[in-house]
Design an enzyme around this catalytic site. Structure first.
Site, PDB file in Angstrom:
ATOM      1  N   LYS A   1       0.832  -1.205   0.000  1.00 23.43           N
ATOM      2  CA  LYS A   1       0.000   0.000   0.000  1.00 23.43           C
ATOM      3  C   LYS A   1       0.865   1.254   0.000  1.00 23.43           C
ATOM      4  CE  LYS A   1      -3.740  -2.385   2.278  1.00 23.43           C
ATOM      5  NZ  LYS A   1      -4.450  -2.652   3.542  1.00 23.43           N
TER       6      LYS A   1
ATOM      7  N   GLN B   1      -6.618  -2.765   8.444  1.00 23.99           N
ATOM      8  CA  GLN B   1      -6.119  -4.013   7.873  1.00 23.99           C
ATOM      9  C   GLN B   1      -6.693  -5.200   8.641  1.00 23.99           C
ATOM     10  OE1 GLN B   1      -3.946  -4.194   5.087  1.00 23.99           O
ATOM     11  NE2 GLN B   1      -4.707  -6.278   5.189  1.00 23.99           N
TER      12      GLN B   1
ATOM     13  N   ASP C   1     -13.203   2.343   1.203  1.00 27.17           N
ATOM     14  CA  ASP C   1     -13.538   1.006   0.703  1.00 27.17           C
ATOM     15  C   ASP C   1     -14.986   0.913   0.251  1.00 27.17           C
ATOM     16  OD1 ASP C   1     -11.195  -0.761   0.889  1.00 27.17           O
ATOM     17  OD2 ASP C   1     -11.229  -0.177   2.974  1.00 27.17           O
TER      18      ASP C   1
END
Length: 380
Positions: A138, A182, A205
């Site tokens: 990332k 995460q 997201d």
């Protein structure tokens, strides 16, 4: 100790053994695709904390491709009306590269114009090697487009309240425009509670129930669209595939891919059917489709006989299968039997190299959009 660094990118799948064929059509939420996006469902009770007070302003703008692409100037227009034994490969790597270049250009323009750089934060709890690898990737992706990234690394035995404290800090930080937690979290934590601590304005997201609800309603617009289904639609746009008026079948009904993909296709004026674990005669239903999006996480489940000649196939599945010839002992395949389907379809995504690269591109795009919205900068 807390290790604050810079990080962002792809959600790579965890490599697990394939499930038995009898589990065919299991929803994506429990599949390899879900491992690509390991998020949990959220219930209405937890949602209430985000419904207090007005919804974010200004309202989001209507959904559209990142760059308007018409069949006449598409990257690789799909023009075949019937399968001729040589389906065009929909190159997700190429499209993702193009999108990341567009994002990088916009990040640079925004910085020059108003001095603001988009920022994305990742919260990592524990010492899982796979999770640490994801976070490193990332960071690399963020750096490639000029997005600032931040991470907080907490010990596995940290209390849930401490994780939420850092999320709250990122919620209040104007330099952070997107937040990712995460997963998986340690077992003593309530993942839904932690995920719902993320502000809807920074939930890049796109899994917040309000975003999904807005996606489902005519005349409403979500702040963010989930990255994988957004990437699927973007591939269709960039390859000039006509969606309006076409029959589309989505295989899988998870909150992660299947359901939002069906909603997006419906917004594009397709006639949409969803095939799932309780569907009778899924092959016959799928064979009627001009566009097939498969997201169930069952290797090679969709055979060539399921595909209508000339259909466009988007394969979201990422499934490890044993392969003694591979140095790793396995290889990755999709939900669709590529060898068979490519002889029937007009265009198809490969695995790997199809939908997977689009996921990170959409995450970068969502983070940029969030920064633009927060600063009322240009078009969202």
């Amino acid at each position: 100790m807390v290790n604050a660094r810079t990080h962002f990118v792809l959600h790579c799948p965890k490599y697990q053994k394939s499930r038995m064929a009898s589990l065919a059509l299991t929803d994506t939420s429990s599949s390899a695709t879900a491992r690509l996006f390991p998020f949990r469902r959220r219930n209405g009770v937890l949602l209430l904390r985000h419904l207090v007070g007005p919804l974010p302003r200004p309202p989001p703008t209507p959904l559209r491709p990142l760059t308007a692409v018409h069949p006449s100037n598409a990257l690789y227009p799909v023009v075949s009306a019937a399968g001729d034994g040589s389906a065009k490969v929909i190159d997700g790597k190429m499209v993702a590269k193009q999108i990341t270049e567009e994002v990088a250009s916009e990040v640079s323009r925004m910085k020059a114009a108003i001095g603001v750089v988009p920022g994305l934060a990742v919260v990592l709890v524990g010492d899982r090697k796979d999770s640490a690898t994801y976070v490193r990737k990332k960071k690399k992706a963020c750096e490639s487009v000029g997005i600032n990234s931040f991470d907080v690394h907490l010990p596995a035995d940290s209390p849930e309240d401490e994780v939420i404290k850092f999320i709250s800090g990122f919620n209040d930080d104007p330099s952070v425009h997107g937040i990712l937690v995460q997963l998986p979290l340690p077992p003593h934590m309530d993942e839904e509670n932690v995920l719902n601590a993320v502000s809807i304005e920074k939930d890049v997201d796109g899994f917040h129930p309000v975003n999904i609800g807005r996606l489902a309603m005519r005349g409403r617009e979500p702040l963010f669209v989930p990255c994988t289904p957004k990437g699927c639609i973007e591939l269709l746009h960039r390859y000039g595939v006509q969606i309006k008026g076409k029959k589309a079948v989505v295989i899988g009904r998870s909150n992660i891919v299947g359901m939002p993909a069906a909603l997006l296709l419906q917004r594009e004026d397709a006639t949409v059917s969803i095939v799932h674990s309780r569907t009778k005669n899924p092959e016959a239903i799928t064979k009627q489709a001009d566009i097939v999006i498969s997201a169930v996480g069952q290797p090679n489940m969709v055979k060539g006989s399921w595909i209508k000649p000339g259909a466009v196939v988007i394969d979201v599945g990422i499934n490890p299968v044993e392969d003694a010839k591979s140095r790793r002992g396995y290889r990755l395949v999709g939900d669709v039997c590529y060898e068979e389907a490519s002889k029937v379809a007009s265009a198809i995504t490969p695995v790997p190299g199809g939908v997977g690269p689009m996921t990170i591109a959409m995450l970068l795009s969502n983070t940029l959009s969030s920064a633009k919205r927060a600063n009322n900068f240009g078009n969202h």
